[in-house]
Design a protein around this motif. Structure first.
Motif, short mmCIF file in Angstrom:
data_model
loop_
_atom_site.label_atom_id
_atom_site.label_comp_id
_atom_site.label_asym_id
_atom_site.label_seq_id
_atom_site.Cartn_x
_atom_site.Cartn_y
_atom_site.Cartn_z
N HIS A 7 0.84 -1.20 0.00
CA HIS A 7 0.00 0.00 0.00
C HIS A 7 0.87 1.25 0.00
O HIS A 7 0.65 2.19 -0.78
CB HIS A 7 -0.93 -0.02 1.21
CG HIS A 7 -1.84 1.14 1.29
ND1 HIS A 7 -1.75 2.09 2.28
CD2 HIS A 7 -2.85 1.55 0.50
CE1 HIS A 7 -2.67 3.02 2.09
NE2 HIS A 7 -3.36 2.72 1.03
N SER A 17 -4.89 3.38 -3.20
CA SER A 17 -5.73 2.19 -3.05
C SER A 17 -6.13 2.11 -1.58
O SER A 17 -5.52 2.76 -0.74
CB SER A 17 -4.98 0.92 -3.46
OG SER A 17 -3.96 0.61 -2.53
N ALA A 18 -7.14 1.33 -1.30
CA ALA A 18 -7.51 1.12 0.09
C ALA A 18 -6.40 0.32 0.77
O ALA A 18 -5.72 -0.50 0.12
CB ALA A 18 -8.83 0.38 0.18
N SER A 19 -6.21 0.52 2.04
CA SER A 19 -5.14 -0.16 2.76
C SER A 19 -5.31 -1.68 2.77
O SER A 19 -4.36 -2.41 3.03
CB SER A 19 -5.04 0.36 4.19
OG SER A 19 -6.25 0.11 4.88
#
Length: 52
Positions: A7, A17-19
């Motif tokens: 990440h 991006s989402a973690s």
């Protein structure tokens, strides 16, 4: 731990991006946008891959 590094590696390469690994793509993205994201993914994965 590796997901956190991945990440951060994406963030360092300008990709958000989402973690937890979720990506959101948009129909307004161009092929060049997609290539840049894939390049960032390749770079982030290479940075965290075990050195042999």
């Amino acid at each position: 731990m590796k997901l956190d590094l991945f990440h951060k590696g994406l963030l360092d390469r300008g990709v958000l991006s989402a973690s937890y690994g979720l990506f959101a793509l948009s129909t307004s993205m161009t092929e060049e946008d997609a290539r840049e994201i894939l390049s960032a993914i390749d770079g982030a994965l290479a940075a965290i891959a075990p050195k042999q």
